[in-house]
Design a protein around this motif. Structure first.
Motif, PDB file in Angstrom:
ATOM      1  N   ARG A 234      -9.670  10.089  10.516  1.00  0.00           N
ATOM      2  CA  ARG A 234      -8.438   9.296  10.470  1.00  0.00           C
ATOM      3  C   ARG A 234      -8.652   8.001   9.696  1.00  0.00           C
ATOM      4  N   LEU A 235      -9.776   7.340   9.970  1.00  0.00           N
ATOM      5  CA  LEU A 235     -10.065   6.084   9.280  1.00  0.00           C
ATOM      6  C   LEU A 235     -10.320   6.318   7.792  1.00  0.00           C
ATOM      7  N   ARG A 236     -10.999   7.411   7.470  1.00  0.00           N
ATOM      8  CA  ARG A 236     -11.242   7.722   6.061  1.00  0.00           C
ATOM      9  C   ARG A 236      -9.930   8.019   5.341  1.00  0.00           C
ATOM     10  N   LEU A 237      -9.027   8.705   6.043  1.00  0.00           N
ATOM     11  CA  LEU A 237      -7.717   8.994   5.466  1.00  0.00           C
ATOM     12  C   LEU A 237      -6.963   7.696   5.191  1.00  0.00           C
ATOM     13  N   ALA A 238      -7.080   6.749   6.112  1.00  0.00           N
ATOM     14  CA  ALA A 238      -6.429   5.450   5.921  1.00  0.00           C
ATOM     15  C   ALA A 238      -6.985   4.749   4.693  1.00  0.00           C
ATOM     16  N   LEU A 239      -8.304   4.816   4.548  1.00  0.00           N
ATOM     17  CA  LEU A 239      -8.945   4.172   3.402  1.00  0.00           C
ATOM     18  C   LEU A 239      -8.506   4.823   2.094  1.00  0.00           C
ATOM     19  N   LEU A 240      -8.473   6.154   2.079  1.00  0.00           N
ATOM     20  CA  LEU A 240      -8.067   6.868   0.860  1.00  0.00           C
ATOM     21  C   LEU A 240      -6.626   6.536   0.483  1.00  0.00           C
ATOM     22  N   ARG A 241      -5.764   6.429   1.470  1.00  0.00           N
ATOM     23  CA  ARG A 241      -4.366   6.104   1.190  1.00  0.00           C
ATOM     24  C   ARG A 241      -4.234   4.703   0.590  1.00  0.00           C
ATOM     25  N   GLU A 242      -5.014   3.771   1.137  1.00  0.00           N
ATOM     26  CA  GLU A 242      -4.937   2.401   0.643  1.00  0.00           C
ATOM     27  C   GLU A 242      -5.529   2.255  -0.746  1.00  0.00           C
ATOM     28  N   LEU A 243      -6.528   3.101  -1.052  1.00  0.00           N
ATOM     29  CA  LEU A 243      -7.196   3.017  -2.353  1.00  0.00           C
ATOM     30  C   LEU A 243      -6.619   3.992  -3.368  1.00  0.00           C
ATOM     31  N   LYS A 244      -5.499   4.602  -3.043  1.00  0.00           N
ATOM     32  CA  LYS A 244      -4.875   5.571  -3.941  1.00  0.00           C
ATOM     33  C   LYS A 244      -4.540   4.902  -5.273  1.00  0.00           C
ATOM     34  N   PRO A 245      -4.931   5.510  -6.410  1.00  0.00           N
ATOM     35  CA  PRO A 245      -4.688   4.902  -7.723  1.00  0.00           C
ATOM     36  C   PRO A 245      -3.207   4.559  -7.916  1.00  0.00           C
ATOM     37  N   GLY A 246      -2.977   3.356  -8.422  1.00  0.00           N
ATOM     38  CA  GLY A 246      -1.618   2.927  -8.736  1.00  0.00           C
ATOM     39  C   GLY A 246      -0.927   2.239  -7.583  1.00  0.00           C
ATOM     40  N   LYS A 247      -1.514   2.380  -6.336  1.00  0.00           N
ATOM     41  CA  LYS A 247      -0.846   1.781  -5.198  1.00  0.00           C
ATOM     42  C   LYS A 247      -0.891   0.264  -5.250  1.00  0.00           C
ATOM     43  N   SER A 248      -2.070  -0.279  -5.623  1.00  0.00           N
ATOM     44  CA  SER A 248      -2.200  -1.729  -5.691  1.00  0.00           C
ATOM     45  C   SER A 248      -1.325  -2.293  -6.798  1.00  0.00           C
ATOM     46  N   ASP A 249      -1.244  -1.560  -7.946  1.00  0.00           N
ATOM     47  CA  ASP A 249      -0.392  -2.027  -9.043  1.00  0.00           C
ATOM     48  C   ASP A 249       1.068  -2.030  -8.628  1.00  0.00           C
ATOM     49  N   GLU A 250       1.437  -1.018  -7.858  1.00  0.00           N
ATOM     50  CA  GLU A 250       2.824  -0.926  -7.392  1.00  0.00           C
ATOM     51  C   GLU A 250       3.162  -2.101  -6.494  1.00  0.00           C
ATOM     52  N   LYS A 251       2.196  -2.450  -5.636  1.00  0.00           N
ATOM     53  CA  LYS A 251       2.420  -3.572  -4.726  1.00  0.00           C
ATOM     54  C   LYS A 251       2.558  -4.884  -5.512  1.00  0.00           C
ATOM     55  N   LYS A 252       1.717  -5.044  -6.541  1.00  0.00           N
ATOM     56  CA  LYS A 252       1.773  -6.259  -7.357  1.00  0.00           C
ATOM     57  C   LYS A 252       3.117  -6.359  -8.075  1.00  0.00           C
ATOM     58  N   ALA A 253       3.621  -5.218  -8.585  1.00  0.00           N
ATOM     59  CA  ALA A 253       4.889  -5.207  -9.290  1.00  0.00           C
ATOM     60  C   ALA A 253       6.022  -5.627  -8.362  1.00  0.00           C
TER      61      ALA A 253
END
Length: 240
Positions: free
Chosen positions: A216-235
């Motif tokens: 479960r924790l690894r899944l959480a990490l993968l979701r947060e590190l999903k490519p483009g997610k951080s860029d989307e948040k910045k936008a």
């Protein structure tokens, strides 16, 4: 170092705390049931965890009549359970640090289903009840009455058909073989066998639970590190 693992008691004090003779503690050390630390002058020093273990050994031997071979099996399982919990805590802490503040935002993601959960989950082949009591008894080299005795003692719990016929699974057969090894080869009494079986079951349950939590924790990490997610948040942040 955990406070409980700090070596502080000399052998006479440890023996007094658990109401045993110092020679008994030396015997348990020779048998590998306890491993006190040594000072620079080779003096044995026991920790609070050692004392707890000695009290458990005393309970098993004096109250339940378990022989030392059985005690050794029980102590080994307890150590495995403790080591499993330690590994889980370390891995969980590492993953939580990787997630950092993102874990707080993540809150509670959908947990992966535990082994006993989930609709449409296939039955583990080893859990499938297939053997009638005479066949199971023949496989493990026991009399059917012995299997009935172990059932009354709660050591094995076969399934029942609608007509109340006992049906044993491959897992039940494995458990019966282990009971035979403990009783016939090691001379462990039924009280000791019950303790060993309970610990083995607990170890399996904890292993499955902890693996699910780590996943479960690894899944959480993968979701947060999903490519483009951080860029989307910045936008989104820039747009606001």
């Amino acid at each position: 170092m955990d406070k409980k693992d700090r070596p502080v008691y000399i052998i006479s004090v440890a023996a007094e705390l658990v109401d045993m003779h110092p020679q008994t503690l030396r015997l348990y050390e020779r048998k590998g049931l306890i491993q006190p630390k040594r000072s620079g002058g080779k003096t044995r020093l026991y920790s609070e965890r050692d004392v707890e273990k000695l009290r458990e050994i005393r309970r098993l031997t004096q109250e339940l009549g378990v022989n030392l071979a059985g005690v050794e099996e029980i102590m080994k399982l307890r150590d495995e359970l403790w080591a499993l919990e330690q590994r889980f805590r370390e891995e969980a802490e590492r993953l939580k640090q990787e997630l950092g503040e993102k874990l707080e935002a993540f809150k509670t993601p959908p947990a992966l289903p535990a082994p006993s959960e989930g609709k449409g989950k296939k039955v583990n082949e080893k859990e499938r009840p297939v053997y009638i009591i005479s066949v199971a008894a023949d496989i493990v080299g026991m009399h059917p009455q012995t299997l009935r005795l172990y059932e009354r003692e709660g050591l094995v719990a076969p399934s029942r058909t609608s007509g109340k016929t006992r049906l044993y699974s491959e897992r039940d057969v494995e458990k019966l073989k282990e009971i035979r090894r403990l009783t016939q080869e090691l001379g462990v009494n039924l009280a000791g066998v019950e303790e060993i079986i309970r610990l083995r079951d607990e170890l399996d349950i904890q292993q499955n639970r902890l693996e699910s939590e780590i996943a479960r924790l690894r899944l959480a990490l993968l979701r947060e590190l999903k490519p483009g997610k951080s860029d989307e948040k910045k936008a989104k942040s820039s747009a606001s």
